[in-house]
Design a protein around this motif. Structure first.
Motif, PDB file in Angstrom:
ATOM      1  N   PRO A  50       8.861 -10.339  -2.879  1.00  0.00           N
ATOM      2  CA  PRO A  50       8.189  -9.445  -3.274  1.00  0.00           C
ATOM      3  C   PRO A  50       8.327  -7.912  -3.777  1.00  0.00           C
ATOM      4  O   PRO A  50       9.292  -7.044  -4.136  1.00  0.00           O
ATOM      5  CB  PRO A  50       7.210  -9.881  -2.418  1.00  0.00           C
ATOM      6  CG  PRO A  50       8.773  -9.991  -1.652  1.00  0.00           C
ATOM      7  CD  PRO A  50       9.723 -10.761  -1.930  1.00  0.00           C
ATOM      8  N   LEU A  51       7.384  -8.330  -4.951  1.00  0.00           N
ATOM      9  CA  LEU A  51       7.515  -6.396  -5.389  1.00  0.00           C
ATOM     10  C   LEU A  51       6.152  -5.345  -5.567  1.00  0.00           C
ATOM     11  O   LEU A  51       5.524  -4.224  -5.137  1.00  0.00           O
ATOM     12  CB  LEU A  51       6.938  -6.325  -7.083  1.00  0.00           C
ATOM     13  CG  LEU A  51       8.717  -7.190  -7.342  1.00  0.00           C
ATOM     14  CD1 LEU A  51       8.463  -7.070  -9.109  1.00  0.00           C
ATOM     15  CD2 LEU A  51       9.841  -6.232  -7.525  1.00  0.00           C
ATOM     16  N   PHE A  52       5.003  -6.507  -4.540  1.00  0.00           N
ATOM     17  CA  PHE A  52       3.745  -5.353  -3.803  1.00  0.00           C
ATOM     18  C   PHE A  52       3.318  -6.113  -3.040  1.00  0.00           C
ATOM     19  O   PHE A  52       3.909  -7.237  -1.658  1.00  0.00           O
ATOM     20  CB  PHE A  52       2.945  -5.178  -4.862  1.00  0.00           C
ATOM     21  CG  PHE A  52       2.987  -5.293  -5.842  1.00  0.00           C
ATOM     22  CD1 PHE A  52       2.578  -3.221  -6.014  1.00  0.00           C
ATOM     23  CD2 PHE A  52       3.475  -5.672  -7.044  1.00  0.00           C
ATOM     24  CE1 PHE A  52       2.996  -3.036  -7.703  1.00  0.00           C
ATOM     25  CE2 PHE A  52       3.458  -5.431  -8.849  1.00  0.00           C
ATOM     26  CZ  PHE A  52       3.617  -3.598  -8.567  1.00  0.00           C
ATOM     27  N   THR A  53       3.064  -4.745  -1.769  1.00  0.00           N
ATOM     28  CA  THR A  53       2.911  -5.321  -0.306  1.00  0.00           C
ATOM     29  C   THR A  53       1.345  -5.851  -0.671  1.00  0.00           C
ATOM     30  O   THR A  53       0.682  -4.077  -1.222  1.00  0.00           O
ATOM     31  CB  THR A  53       2.842  -4.197   0.723  1.00  0.00           C
ATOM     32  OG1 THR A  53       4.210  -4.330   0.687  1.00  0.00           O
ATOM     33  CG2 THR A  53       2.470  -4.682   1.495  1.00  0.00           C
ATOM     34  N   ARG A  54       0.940  -6.361  -0.087  1.00  0.00           N
ATOM     35  CA  ARG A  54      -0.777  -6.262  -0.477  1.00  0.00           C
ATOM     36  C   ARG A  54      -1.424  -6.362   1.041  1.00  0.00           C
ATOM     37  O   ARG A  54      -1.584  -6.159   1.931  1.00  0.00           O
ATOM     38  CB  ARG A  54      -1.524  -8.202  -0.377  1.00  0.00           C
ATOM     39  CG  ARG A  54      -1.731  -9.090  -1.958  1.00  0.00           C
ATOM     40  CD  ARG A  54       0.273  -9.104  -2.181  1.00  0.00           C
ATOM     41  NE  ARG A  54      -0.081  -9.589  -2.841  1.00  0.00           N
ATOM     42  CZ  ARG A  54       1.187  -9.685  -3.885  1.00  0.00           C
ATOM     43  NH1 ARG A  54       2.520  -9.383  -3.561  1.00  0.00           N
ATOM     44  NH2 ARG A  54       0.945 -10.381  -5.541  1.00  0.00           N
ATOM     45  N   GLU A  55      -2.179  -4.490   0.170  1.00  0.00           N
ATOM     46  CA  GLU A  55      -2.772  -4.010   1.610  1.00  0.00           C
ATOM     47  C   GLU A  55      -4.550  -3.961   1.592  1.00  0.00           C
ATOM     48  O   GLU A  55      -4.906  -4.379   0.114  1.00  0.00           O
ATOM     49  CB  GLU A  55      -2.651  -3.162   2.039  1.00  0.00           C
ATOM     50  CG  GLU A  55      -1.086  -2.487   2.489  1.00  0.00           C
ATOM     51  CD  GLU A  55      -0.654  -1.177   2.173  1.00  0.00           C
ATOM     52  OE1 GLU A  55      -1.332  -0.385   1.692  1.00  0.00           O
ATOM     53  OE2 GLU A  55       0.418  -0.988   3.111  1.00  0.00           O
ATOM     54  N   ARG A  56      -5.673  -3.442   2.682  1.00  0.00           N
ATOM     55  CA  ARG A  56      -6.998  -3.907   2.230  1.00  0.00           C
ATOM     56  C   ARG A  56      -7.471  -2.825   1.300  1.00  0.00           C
ATOM     57  O   ARG A  56      -8.425  -3.309   0.786  1.00  0.00           O
ATOM     58  CB  ARG A  56      -7.583  -3.393   3.533  1.00  0.00           C
ATOM     59  CG  ARG A  56      -7.139  -4.401   4.760  1.00  0.00           C
ATOM     60  CD  ARG A  56      -8.122  -4.547   5.580  1.00  0.00           C
ATOM     61  NE  ARG A  56      -9.415  -4.485   5.779  1.00  0.00           N
ATOM     62  CZ  ARG A  56     -10.774  -3.819   6.081  1.00  0.00           C
ATOM     63  NH1 ARG A  56     -10.712  -4.046   7.889  1.00  0.00           N
ATOM     64  NH2 ARG A  56     -12.090  -4.123   5.763  1.00  0.00           N
ATOM     65  N   THR A  62       6.407  -2.235  -2.550  1.00  0.00           N
ATOM     66  CA  THR A  62       7.582  -2.849  -2.006  1.00  0.00           C
ATOM     67  C   THR A  62       9.030  -2.180  -2.291  1.00  0.00           C
ATOM     68  O   THR A  62       8.761  -0.801  -3.368  1.00  0.00           O
ATOM     69  CB  THR A  62       8.419  -3.708  -2.180  1.00  0.00           C
ATOM     70  OG1 THR A  62       8.878  -4.189  -2.745  1.00  0.00           O
ATOM     71  CG2 THR A  62       6.843  -5.531  -1.285  1.00  0.00           C
ATOM     72  N   GLU A  63       9.880  -1.534  -1.334  1.00  0.00           N
ATOM     73  CA  GLU A  63      10.855  -0.752  -0.641  1.00  0.00           C
ATOM     74  C   GLU A  63      11.455  -1.162  -2.677  1.00  0.00           C
ATOM     75  O   GLU A  63      12.430  -0.443  -4.083  1.00  0.00           O
ATOM     76  CB  GLU A  63      11.933  -0.904  -0.115  1.00  0.00           C
ATOM     77  CG  GLU A  63      12.983   0.413  -0.569  1.00  0.00           C
ATOM     78  CD  GLU A  63      14.186   0.053   0.923  1.00  0.00           C
ATOM     79  OE1 GLU A  63      14.862   0.803   0.922  1.00  0.00           O
ATOM     80  OE2 GLU A  63      13.519  -0.586   2.132  1.00  0.00           O
ATOM     81  N   ALA A  64      11.730  -2.929  -3.404  1.00  0.00           N
ATOM     82  CA  ALA A  64      12.768  -2.947  -4.236  1.00  0.00           C
ATOM     83  C   ALA A  64      11.758  -2.379  -5.353  1.00  0.00           C
ATOM     84  O   ALA A  64      11.875  -1.834  -6.485  1.00  0.00           O
ATOM     85  CB  ALA A  64      12.682  -4.730  -4.493  1.00  0.00           C
ATOM     86  N   GLY A  65      10.138  -3.000  -5.366  1.00  0.00           N
ATOM     87  CA  GLY A  65       9.298  -2.361  -6.515  1.00  0.00           C
ATOM     88  C   GLY A  65       9.559  -0.605  -6.503  1.00  0.00           C
ATOM     89  O   GLY A  65       9.501  -0.877  -7.808  1.00  0.00           O
ATOM     90  N   ALA A  66       9.358  -0.503  -5.379  1.00  0.00           N
ATOM     91  CA  ALA A  66       9.279   1.166  -5.773  1.00  0.00           C
ATOM     92  C   ALA A  66      10.795   2.051  -6.204  1.00  0.00           C
ATOM     93  O   ALA A  66      10.249   2.736  -7.763  1.00  0.00           O
ATOM     94  CB  ALA A  66       9.004   1.812  -4.905  1.00  0.00           C
ATOM     95  N   SER A  67      11.852   0.952  -6.275  1.00  0.00           N
ATOM     96  CA  SER A  67      13.311   2.345  -7.056  1.00  0.00           C
ATOM     97  C   SER A  67      13.417   1.272  -8.221  1.00  0.00           C
ATOM     98  O   SER A  67      13.734   1.791  -9.022  1.00  0.00           O
ATOM     99  CB  SER A  67      14.619   1.026  -6.174  1.00  0.00           C
ATOM    100  OG  SER A  67      14.339  -0.558  -6.266  1.00  0.00           O
ATOM    101  N   VAL A  68      12.528   0.239  -8.589  1.00  0.00           N
ATOM    102  CA  VAL A  68      12.339   0.627  -9.847  1.00  0.00           C
ATOM    103  C   VAL A  68      12.008   0.620 -10.878  1.00  0.00           C
ATOM    104  O   VAL A  68      11.648   1.029 -12.741  1.00  0.00           O
ATOM    105  CB  VAL A  68      12.835  -1.368 -11.009  1.00  0.00           C
ATOM    106  CG1 VAL A  68      14.684  -1.940 -10.427  1.00  0.00           C
ATOM    107  CG2 VAL A  68      12.028  -2.028  -9.968  1.00  0.00           C
ATOM    108  N   HIS A  69      10.525   0.868 -10.576  1.00  0.00           N
ATOM    109  CA  HIS A  69       9.491   1.052 -11.012  1.00  0.00           C
ATOM    110  C   HIS A  69       9.029   2.421 -11.892  1.00  0.00           C
ATOM    111  O   HIS A  69       8.851   2.595 -13.531  1.00  0.00           O
ATOM    112  CB  HIS A  69       8.227   1.389 -10.150  1.00  0.00           C
ATOM    113  CG  HIS A  69       6.831   1.599 -11.148  1.00  0.00           C
ATOM    114  ND1 HIS A  69       5.859   2.954 -11.221  1.00  0.00           N
ATOM    115  CD2 HIS A  69       5.671   0.908 -11.526  1.00  0.00           C
ATOM    116  CE1 HIS A  69       4.710   2.669 -11.929  1.00  0.00           C
ATOM    117  NE2 HIS A  69       4.616   1.513 -11.714  1.00  0.00           N
TER     118      HIS A  69
END
Length: 296
Positions: A50-56, A62-69
């Motif tokens: 997963p690259l995003f965490t779904r929130e309201r 996610t940590e992985a997504g933030a590392s490459v964004h």
């Protein structure tokens, strides 16, 4: 085995990561929210996490997504800058104009500012040479040439016929000496153009018959050299009045006789026939003809 990069999915990932919202990313990409969600799922399936965490409140990397964004964001910004540079390069046009040095210095270059103001996206490169350019080999777009207008297989437009006037240094013809008739010029050494044609034609046009004195004197390659030789007191030069205006105004030359006569040769605009289909060539040709028509 090489696989293609999921460009659209990566682009969508960058937009969602920047905005934290599928709806906002969809608006930025001009697609539907469903299309954005589908691309994110495809990318997450591709990388296997997963690259995003779904929130309201929306989506959070996610940590992985933030590392490459950040790196991907920078990459797409560079791509955008590169595309912009290509668009600017397409809109910026360069035009090479070939003409003789005297015409360039005395007539063309002083007027080029008006062309630049009208067409700021066209950069004009002036090549000052007396050689007849091979327009294809030398990559010349427009040639401004003084001649009879015979240029086979090229598009030729008459530009103007300069008026020739006899000029001399005040040291050679002082103010107290008045020349009243064209034949009076024959009392002085004559400075000729390269083919020794202009003086005999000018004299003949004013009713002066064949006179061997019309053939004497030095011959020089172009009008610039004729003007310099006349300034040095070497003889009378027959030159286009436009070229000698500065020297006459400064008192370095005087027009010894008010008997002008159009030159045998005229100036012509010469281009390759196919070049006239180019907007920048057509613009320059139309402008230079307009300038010539306004020349007094």
């Amino acid at each position: 085995m090489a696989t293609s990069l999921p460009y659209l999915a990566l682009r969508t990932f960058v937009e969602v990561g920047q905005r934290g919202s599928i709806k906002a990313a969809a608006q930025a990409l001009s697609v539907t929210s469903g299309a954005v969600s589908q691309q994110i799922r495809l990318l997450e399936d591709r990388v296997g996490m997963p690259l995003f965490t779904r929130e309201r409140s929306g989506l959070r990397l996610t940590e992985a997504g933030a590392s490459v964004h950040p790196a991907l964001l920078q990459a797409f910004e560079q791509i955008q800058e590169t595309l912009l540079s290509l668009e600017q390069a397409k809109s910026w046009q360069t035009l090479t104009v070939s003409t003789v040095a005297t015409f360039a210095a005395s007539w063309l270059v002083p007027r080029l500012g008006r062309f630049n103001q009208r067409y700021p996206h066209i950069e004009v490169r002036v090549e000052a040479t007396s050689a007849i350019a091979d327009m294809r080999r030398d990559r010349v777009d427009v040639a401004l040439r003084h001649g009879l207008g015979v240029y086979p297989n090229l598009h030729v437009t008459h530009l103007m016929a300069p008026v020739l006037v006899p000029v001399a240094s005040p040291a050679l013809v002082p103010a107290n000496v008045v020349l009243t008739q064209p034949q009076d010029c024959l009392e002085y050494p004559l400075l000729h153009d390269a083919d020794r044609a202009d003086w005999p034609l000018w004299l003949s046009a004013h009713g002066v018959g064949n006179d061997p004195r019309a053939e004497r004197g030095s011959a020089l390659e172009d009008d610039f050299l004729l003007i310099r030789a006349a300034e040095a007191g070497q003889g009378l030069a027959l030159v286009p009045v436009e070229y000698a205006k500065e020297e006459i105004a400064a008192g370095r030359l005087v027009q010894v006789l008010d008997k002008p006569w159009p030159a045998r040769f005229a100036y012509y605009v010469v281009t390759r026939p196919e070049a006239m289909q180019r907007d920048e060539v057509k613009a320059f040709v139309e402008w230079v003809i307009e300038e010539a028509q306004g020349t007094t």
